[in-house]
Enzyme design. Structure first.
Site, PDB file in Angstrom:
ATOM      1  N   TYR A   8      38.110  43.318  34.770  1.00  0.00           N
ATOM      2  CA  TYR A   8      38.050  44.521  35.613  1.00  0.00           C
ATOM      3  C   TYR A   8      39.322  44.589  36.459  1.00  0.00           C
ATOM      4  O   TYR A   8      39.685  43.611  37.118  1.00  0.00           O
ATOM      5  CB  TYR A   8      36.819  44.508  36.539  1.00  0.00           C
ATOM      6  CG  TYR A   8      36.822  45.690  37.474  1.00  0.00           C
ATOM      7  CD1 TYR A   8      36.438  46.949  37.018  1.00  0.00           C
ATOM      8  CD2 TYR A   8      37.275  45.574  38.788  1.00  0.00           C
ATOM      9  CE1 TYR A   8      36.495  48.061  37.850  1.00  0.00           C
ATOM     10  CE2 TYR A   8      37.334  46.686  39.619  1.00  0.00           C
ATOM     11  CZ  TYR A   8      36.942  47.920  39.151  1.00  0.00           C
ATOM     12  OH  TYR A   8      37.010  49.026  39.975  1.00  0.00           O
ATOM     13  N   ASP A  35      45.899  39.376  38.418  1.00  0.00           N
ATOM     14  CA  ASP A  35      45.178  40.240  39.347  1.00  0.00           C
ATOM     15  C   ASP A  35      44.288  39.358  40.227  1.00  0.00           C
ATOM     16  O   ASP A  35      43.210  38.945  39.821  1.00  0.00           O
ATOM     17  CB  ASP A  35      44.360  41.257  38.536  1.00  0.00           C
ATOM     18  CG  ASP A  35      43.519  42.171  39.416  1.00  0.00           C
ATOM     19  OD1 ASP A  35      43.413  41.909  40.630  1.00  0.00           O
ATOM     20  OD2 ASP A  35      42.959  43.153  38.886  1.00  0.00           O
ATOM     21  N   LYS A  39      41.828  43.722  48.535  1.00  0.00           N
ATOM     22  CA  LYS A  39      40.518  43.394  49.106  1.00  0.00           C
ATOM     23  C   LYS A  39      40.557  42.619  50.432  1.00  0.00           C
ATOM     24  O   LYS A  39      40.547  43.232  51.481  1.00  0.00           O
ATOM     25  CB  LYS A  39      39.651  42.716  48.046  1.00  0.00           C
ATOM     26  CG  LYS A  39      39.182  43.722  46.996  1.00  0.00           C
ATOM     27  CD  LYS A  39      37.998  43.249  46.196  1.00  0.00           C
ATOM     28  CE  LYS A  39      37.348  44.412  45.465  1.00  0.00           C
ATOM     29  NZ  LYS A  39      37.702  44.549  44.062  1.00  0.00           N
TER      30      LYS A  39
HETATM   31  C1  LIG Z   1      38.307  45.575  43.297  1.00  0.00           C
HETATM   32  C2  LIG Z   1      39.281  45.183  42.264  1.00  0.00           C
HETATM   33  C3  LIG Z   1      40.320  46.045  41.882  1.00  0.00           C
HETATM   34  C4  LIG Z   1      40.468  47.439  42.440  1.00  0.00           C
HETATM   35  O1  LIG Z   1      40.687  47.467  43.808  1.00  0.00           O
HETATM   36  P1  LIG Z   1      40.356  48.792  44.663  1.00  0.00           P
HETATM   37  O2  LIG Z   1      40.832  48.466  46.034  1.00  0.00           O
HETATM   38  O3  LIG Z   1      38.881  49.005  44.558  1.00  0.00           O
HETATM   39  O4  LIG Z   1      41.114  49.905  44.031  1.00  0.00           O
HETATM   40  C5  LIG Z   1      41.212  45.595  40.936  1.00  0.00           C
HETATM   41  N1  LIG Z   1      41.106  44.372  40.395  1.00  0.00           N
HETATM   42  C6  LIG Z   1      40.127  43.507  40.743  1.00  0.00           C
HETATM   43  C7  LIG Z   1      40.087  42.153  40.124  1.00  0.00           C
HETATM   44  C8  LIG Z   1      39.175  43.892  41.677  1.00  0.00           C
HETATM   45  O5  LIG Z   1      38.181  43.051  41.996  1.00  0.00           O
END
Ligand SMILES: *Cc1c(COP(=O)(O)O)cnc(C)c1O
Length: 426
Positions: free
Chosen positions: A141, A242, A271
């Site tokens: 994700y 990520d 986050k």
């Molecule tokens: C939450 C998340 C995103 C997206 O971040 P947003 O601030 O919601 O746009 C991307 N990659 C990972 C691994 C995430 O957990």
């Protein structure tokens, strides 16, 4: 209030007419959310990974109000400011030495878009026009914007809703060697073959190090990440990590990639960056990649209006100071220990397929999908806030949670999941 919300305000991944009563939060403090009726419930989600220090933190409040009295925002084109410079300094000092530049943006998804643009521009600027694909992992994700969606899991992700619109990327089998399992080269075979066959077309590999979050809450072997790094170098593709969910201590390392001791070409964080106070993300990149992007006089083509928002940067600085000056590692380890002794007991429940734990993350995979409309009010009755999805009931509490509060959270999960199987039989 709730009536208007129900009729007009849209919520994430939810029908416009909700099937379930919305909870109105009036304030929050420590690990507690206060609801309209005065009830206080423990937030087991850290507001989606972000609120690591809990709510209403004096140090973060102070940083916000001090910055507010100086300036809340100023454009970042041609102008700069201390909160952004300080934050970039800190981020570069706590991440891999290979990373030398920081691009600030307003959300995790955007930081992923920026990472993908960096990768594509890196090859394009150097005259390589055929590297237009990303190799990603199933069950990954990476966010909800178009580029990010195109690298999310092709089945459980949002691809079917956007058939024909999304950029077609290449997917390797989801990591199959779980954390703690013995490594075997067969676990990298599928990835290696996809890379071998398509490396002329692949600009970069993207993955979530060690923990796949919203795509399935799967915790995998650091050896897989190590082999991915080696193969990316061998086949000349960039590696994007990520760490938006895993960054800032959540897994027991400051960054999850430290488990594999690898060096990314591009790193996304978000986050927990501001301790969950406001939306801010960053894409960190190596000198090599930036030089590549800028070959032939090109520049990176991105620039959000609210880039490096000073208010968000000031709070991020305070949050990182709080984190780095605390004994966060001990705190996360003690959460992990309690999860390993208490949450693990859920394995005896009939509906539970598996319990997975790493750092301050605890996951129950059930044998069937959760009925959110049934489960949410049950959790609230037990004094906790949880937001399961699909077959997953999971927690990643604020690091400041104490033993008793975590105990409440864990026993709520045990009791509610147990009651759920009785409910299902009716
Ligand atoms: C939450 C998340 C995103 C997206 O971040 P947003 O601030 O919601 O746009 C991307 N990659 C990972 C691994 C995430 O957990």
């Amino acid at each position: 209030m709730i009536d208007f919300d129900t009729q007009h305000v849209l919520h994430p991944y939810a029908p416009s007419v909700p099937t379930l009563d919305m909870q109105l939060v009036t304030s929050a403090s420590g690990v507690y959310l206060e609801l309209q009726n005065g009830e206080k419930i423990i937030d087991g989600m850290s507001s989606w990974w972000s609120v690591i220090h809990g709510y209403n933190v004096p140090e973060l409040n102070k940083a916000a109000s001090e910055q507010l009295s100086k300036m809340s925002h100023v454009m970042f084109g041609g102008l700069t400011h201390e909160p952004a410079i300080k934050l970039a300094q800190t981020l570069l000092s706590i991440t891999d030495d290979n990373l030398e530049h920081v691009f600030f943006s307003d959300s995790g998804s955007v930081s992923v878009e920026v990472a993908l643009k960096m990768a594509f521009q890196y090859w394009n600027s150097q005259g390589n026009k055929s590297k237009t694909k990303i190799l990603a992992f199933s069950k990954g994700y990476h966010g909800d914007t178009f580029g990010a969606m195109s690298v999310c899991d092709p089945i459980t992700g949002m691809h079917s809703a956007f058939e024909g619109v999304l950029h077609k990327n290449i997917f390797a089998e989801a990591p199959m060697c779980m954390f703690g399992d013995e490594w075997d080269e067969k676990y990298i075979q599928d990835f290696k073959e996809k890379l071998q066959e398509n490396n002329k077309k692949i600009a970069a590999v993207i993955l979530e190090p060690i923990v796949q979050g919203a795509g399935g809450m799967r915790i995998y072997s650091p050896m897989l990440l190590k082999r991915v790094r080696e193969l990316c170098s061998e086949f000349d593709v960039l590696l994007i990590l990520d760490e938006i969910a895993t960054g800032f201590g959540r897994t027991g390392k400051l960054f999850a990639y430290e488990y594999a001791e690898v060096s990314p070409d591009i790193l996304c964080v978000g986050k927990a960056l501001t301790g969950g106070y406001m939306s801010l993300a960053a894409t960190l990149v190596s000198k090599k990649v930036m030089l590549g992007v800028e070959t032939g006089g090109n520049v990176l083509m991105h620039g959000p209006t609210f880039m490096a928002n000073p208010l968000a940067c000031a709070v991020a600085n305070a949050s990182l100071e709080l984190l780095l000056n605390s004994d966060w590692k001990k705190k996360v380890d003690s959460i992990e220990t309690q999860l390993r002794t208490e949450l693990i007991k859920c394995e005896e429940l009939e509906l539970v397929k598996e319990v997975r734990i790493l750092g301050a993350i605890g996951v129950l995979e059930l044998k069937e999908d959760v009925d959110l409309d049934w489960m949410t009010p049950e959790f609230i009755k037990h004094g906790v806030w949880l937001r399961p999805f699909n077959r997953l009931v999971y927690i990643m509490p604020p690091f400041v949670i104490n033993k008793k509060e975590l105990g409440t959270l864990i026993s709520a999960i045990y009791e509610v999941v147990k009651a759920y199987s009785i409910h299902k039989q009716k």
